[in-house]
Design a protein around this motif. Structure first.
Motif, PDB file in Angstrom:
ATOM      1  N   ASP A  30       0.805  -1.223   0.000  1.00 50.99           N
ATOM      2  CA  ASP A  30       0.000   0.000   0.000  1.00 50.99           C
ATOM      3  C   ASP A  30       0.839   1.275   0.000  1.00 50.99           C
ATOM      4  O   ASP A  30       0.292   2.366  -0.101  1.00 50.99           O
ATOM      5  CB  ASP A  30      -0.913   0.024   1.237  1.00 50.99           C
ATOM      6  CG  ASP A  30      -1.969  -1.062   1.199  1.00 50.99           C
ATOM      7  OD1 ASP A  30      -2.339  -1.495   0.090  1.00 50.99           O
ATOM      8  OD2 ASP A  30      -2.420  -1.475   2.279  1.00 50.99           O
ATOM      9  N   GLN A  32       2.919   2.879  -2.070  1.00 45.20           N
ATOM     10  CA  GLN A  32       2.863   3.819  -3.195  1.00 45.20           C
ATOM     11  C   GLN A  32       1.457   4.384  -3.386  1.00 45.20           C
ATOM     12  O   GLN A  32       1.294   5.489  -3.901  1.00 45.20           O
ATOM     13  CB  GLN A  32       3.360   3.161  -4.485  1.00 45.20           C
ATOM     14  CG  GLN A  32       4.856   2.974  -4.511  1.00 45.20           C
ATOM     15  CD  GLN A  32       5.618   4.272  -4.285  1.00 45.20           C
ATOM     16  OE1 GLN A  32       5.313   5.306  -4.868  1.00 45.20           O
ATOM     17  NE2 GLN A  32       6.616   4.224  -3.422  1.00 45.20           N
ATOM     18  N   LEU A  33       0.446   3.656  -2.970  1.00 42.58           N
ATOM     19  CA  LEU A  33      -0.943   4.106  -3.118  1.00 42.58           C
ATOM     20  C   LEU A  33      -1.249   5.343  -2.286  1.00 42.58           C
ATOM     21  O   LEU A  33      -2.103   6.145  -2.660  1.00 42.58           O
ATOM     22  CB  LEU A  33      -1.910   2.996  -2.698  1.00 42.58           C
ATOM     23  CG  LEU A  33      -1.900   1.711  -3.492  1.00 42.58           C
ATOM     24  CD1 LEU A  33      -2.826   0.691  -2.844  1.00 42.58           C
ATOM     25  CD2 LEU A  33      -2.318   1.974  -4.922  1.00 42.58           C
ATOM     26  N   TYR A  35       0.027   8.118  -1.868  1.00 45.10           N
ATOM     27  CA  TYR A  35       0.267   9.425  -2.479  1.00 45.10           C
ATOM     28  C   TYR A  35      -0.711   9.721  -3.616  1.00 45.10           C
ATOM     29  O   TYR A  35      -0.612  10.757  -4.260  1.00 45.10           O
ATOM     30  CB  TYR A  35       1.707   9.524  -2.990  1.00 45.10           C
ATOM     31  CG  TYR A  35       2.718   9.436  -1.883  1.00 45.10           C
ATOM     32  CD1 TYR A  35       2.935  10.505  -1.026  1.00 45.10           C
ATOM     33  CD2 TYR A  35       3.457   8.285  -1.684  1.00 45.10           C
ATOM     34  CE1 TYR A  35       3.863  10.433   0.003  1.00 45.10           C
ATOM     35  CE2 TYR A  35       4.394   8.198  -0.657  1.00 45.10           C
ATOM     36  CZ  TYR A  35       4.588   9.280   0.175  1.00 45.10           C
ATOM     37  OH  TYR A  35       5.507   9.196   1.189  1.00 45.10           O
ATOM     38  N   GLU A  36      -1.643   8.830  -3.881  1.00 52.49           N
ATOM     39  CA  GLU A  36      -2.627   9.035  -4.940  1.00 52.49           C
ATOM     40  C   GLU A  36      -3.876   9.708  -4.384  1.00 52.49           C
ATOM     41  O   GLU A  36      -4.221   9.557  -3.216  1.00 52.49           O
ATOM     42  CB  GLU A  36      -2.987   7.695  -5.584  1.00 52.49           C
ATOM     43  CG  GLU A  36      -1.809   7.064  -6.300  1.00 52.49           C
ATOM     44  CD  GLU A  36      -2.162   5.726  -6.925  1.00 52.49           C
ATOM     45  OE1 GLU A  36      -3.357   5.386  -7.023  1.00 52.49           O
ATOM     46  OE2 GLU A  36      -1.222   5.008  -7.304  1.00 52.49           O
ATOM     47  N   ARG A  37      -4.571  10.441  -5.252  1.00 54.10           N
ATOM     48  CA  ARG A  37      -5.803  11.130  -4.839  1.00 54.10           C
ATOM     49  C   ARG A  37      -6.857  10.161  -4.344  1.00 54.10           C
ATOM     50  O   ARG A  37      -7.024   9.086  -4.905  1.00 54.10           O
ATOM     51  CB  ARG A  37      -6.396  11.914  -6.013  1.00 54.10           C
ATOM     52  CG  ARG A  37      -5.657  13.173  -6.335  1.00 54.10           C
ATOM     53  CD  ARG A  37      -6.361  13.931  -7.399  1.00 54.10           C
ATOM     54  NE  ARG A  37      -6.243  13.163  -8.650  1.00 54.10           N
ATOM     55  CZ  ARG A  37      -6.756  13.533  -9.786  1.00 54.10           C
ATOM     56  NH1 ARG A  37      -7.455  14.633  -9.876  1.00 54.10           N
ATOM     57  NH2 ARG A  37      -6.594  12.800 -10.847  1.00 54.10           N
ATOM     58  N   THR A  39      -7.124   8.240  -1.869  1.00 48.04           N
ATOM     59  CA  THR A  39      -6.749   6.924  -1.346  1.00 48.04           C
ATOM     60  C   THR A  39      -7.005   6.841   0.146  1.00 48.04           C
ATOM     61  O   THR A  39      -6.607   7.714   0.910  1.00 48.04           O
ATOM     62  CB  THR A  39      -5.262   6.633  -1.628  1.00 48.04           C
ATOM     63  OG1 THR A  39      -5.066   6.569  -3.031  1.00 48.04           O
ATOM     64  CG2 THR A  39      -4.826   5.326  -1.002  1.00 48.04           C
ATOM     65  N   LEU A  51      -6.897  13.056   0.523  1.00 44.86           N
ATOM     66  CA  LEU A  51      -6.140  13.993  -0.301  1.00 44.86           C
ATOM     67  C   LEU A  51      -4.865  14.517   0.365  1.00 44.86           C
ATOM     68  O   LEU A  51      -4.023  15.106  -0.294  1.00 44.86           O
ATOM     69  CB  LEU A  51      -7.013  15.198  -0.680  1.00 44.86           C
ATOM     70  CG  LEU A  51      -8.135  14.917  -1.656  1.00 44.86           C
ATOM     71  CD1 LEU A  51      -9.036  16.128  -1.788  1.00 44.86           C
ATOM     72  CD2 LEU A  51      -7.580  14.519  -3.007  1.00 44.86           C
ATOM     73  N   PHE A  54      -1.446  13.327  -1.047  1.00 43.44           N
ATOM     74  CA  PHE A  54      -1.397  13.732  -2.456  1.00 43.44           C
ATOM     75  C   PHE A  54      -1.038  15.214  -2.560  1.00 43.44           C
ATOM     76  O   PHE A  54      -0.148  15.598  -3.319  1.00 43.44           O
ATOM     77  CB  PHE A  54      -2.749  13.458  -3.133  1.00 43.44           C
ATOM     78  CG  PHE A  54      -2.854  14.041  -4.514  1.00 43.44           C
ATOM     79  CD1 PHE A  54      -2.252  13.414  -5.587  1.00 43.44           C
ATOM     80  CD2 PHE A  54      -3.545  15.224  -4.730  1.00 43.44           C
ATOM     81  CE1 PHE A  54      -2.336  13.947  -6.864  1.00 43.44           C
ATOM     82  CE2 PHE A  54      -3.635  15.769  -6.004  1.00 43.44           C
ATOM     83  CZ  PHE A  54      -3.037  15.133  -7.071  1.00 43.44           C
ATOM     84  N   LYS A  57       2.627  15.905  -1.317  1.00 44.74           N
ATOM     85  CA  LYS A  57       3.615  15.524  -2.341  1.00 44.74           C
ATOM     86  C   LYS A  57       3.671  16.571  -3.448  1.00 44.74           C
ATOM     87  O   LYS A  57       4.752  16.956  -3.898  1.00 44.74           O
ATOM     88  CB  LYS A  57       3.266  14.151  -2.918  1.00 44.74           C
ATOM     89  CG  LYS A  57       4.294  13.626  -3.897  1.00 44.74           C
ATOM     90  CD  LYS A  57       3.942  12.216  -4.331  1.00 44.74           C
ATOM     91  CE  LYS A  57       5.085  11.611  -5.101  1.00 44.74           C
ATOM     92  NZ  LYS A  57       4.836  11.432  -6.496  1.00 44.74           N
ATOM     93  N   TRP A  58       2.527  17.042  -3.867  1.00 38.40           N
ATOM     94  CA  TRP A  58       2.471  18.046  -4.929  1.00 38.40           C
ATOM     95  C   TRP A  58       3.190  19.324  -4.494  1.00 38.40           C
ATOM     96  O   TRP A  58       3.971  19.900  -5.247  1.00 38.40           O
ATOM     97  CB  TRP A  58       1.006  18.325  -5.287  1.00 38.40           C
ATOM     98  CG  TRP A  58       0.840  19.250  -6.427  1.00 38.40           C
ATOM     99  CD1 TRP A  58       0.881  18.937  -7.751  1.00 38.40           C
ATOM    100  CD2 TRP A  58       0.639  20.663  -6.353  1.00 38.40           C
ATOM    101  NE1 TRP A  58       0.701  20.070  -8.505  1.00 38.40           N
ATOM    102  CE2 TRP A  58       0.560  21.144  -7.666  1.00 38.40           C
ATOM    103  CE3 TRP A  58       0.525  21.560  -5.302  1.00 38.40           C
ATOM    104  CZ2 TRP A  58       0.359  22.481  -7.958  1.00 38.40           C
ATOM    105  CZ3 TRP A  58       0.338  22.895  -5.602  1.00 38.40           C
ATOM    106  CH2 TRP A  58       0.255  23.340  -6.902  1.00 38.40           C
TER     107      TRP A  58
END
Length: 89
Positions: A30, A32-33, A35-37, A39, A51, A54, A57-58
């Protein structure tokens, strides 16, 4: 009931900020997941939108930094990000 530790250290050319907890940790599949929107690692979690990391990181990458995490399942996680130091005049 857990603890959170925040630390900062100046390194060559940048500052590193770490946030560590003693929570359940994040399983390797899990990592890497997160950092995704949108999640969320638990399906019954009704808080938040998924969020936060995510957006973090941005922002960090927009300022030429990097962000990563380490985690031990059952022991906790540490999130670290770096940002370049401003040049002094």
């Amino acid at each position: 009931g857990g603890t959170i530790k925040i630390s900062a250290r100046k390194q060559e050319g940048h500052v590193a900020i770490s946030v560590a907890d003693n929570g359940p940790g994040i399983p390797p599949q899990d990592r890497q997941l997160i950092y995704e929107r949108f999640t969320k690692l638990t399906t019954n979690d009704r808080s938040g939108l998924g969020l936060g990391l995510f957006v973090a990181k941005w922002i960090v990458e927009a300022h030429q930094g990097r962000i990563w995490m380490t985690s031990d399942v059952g022991k906790g996680s540490t999130f670290t990000f770096t940002l370049p130091l401003a040049a002094t005049q």
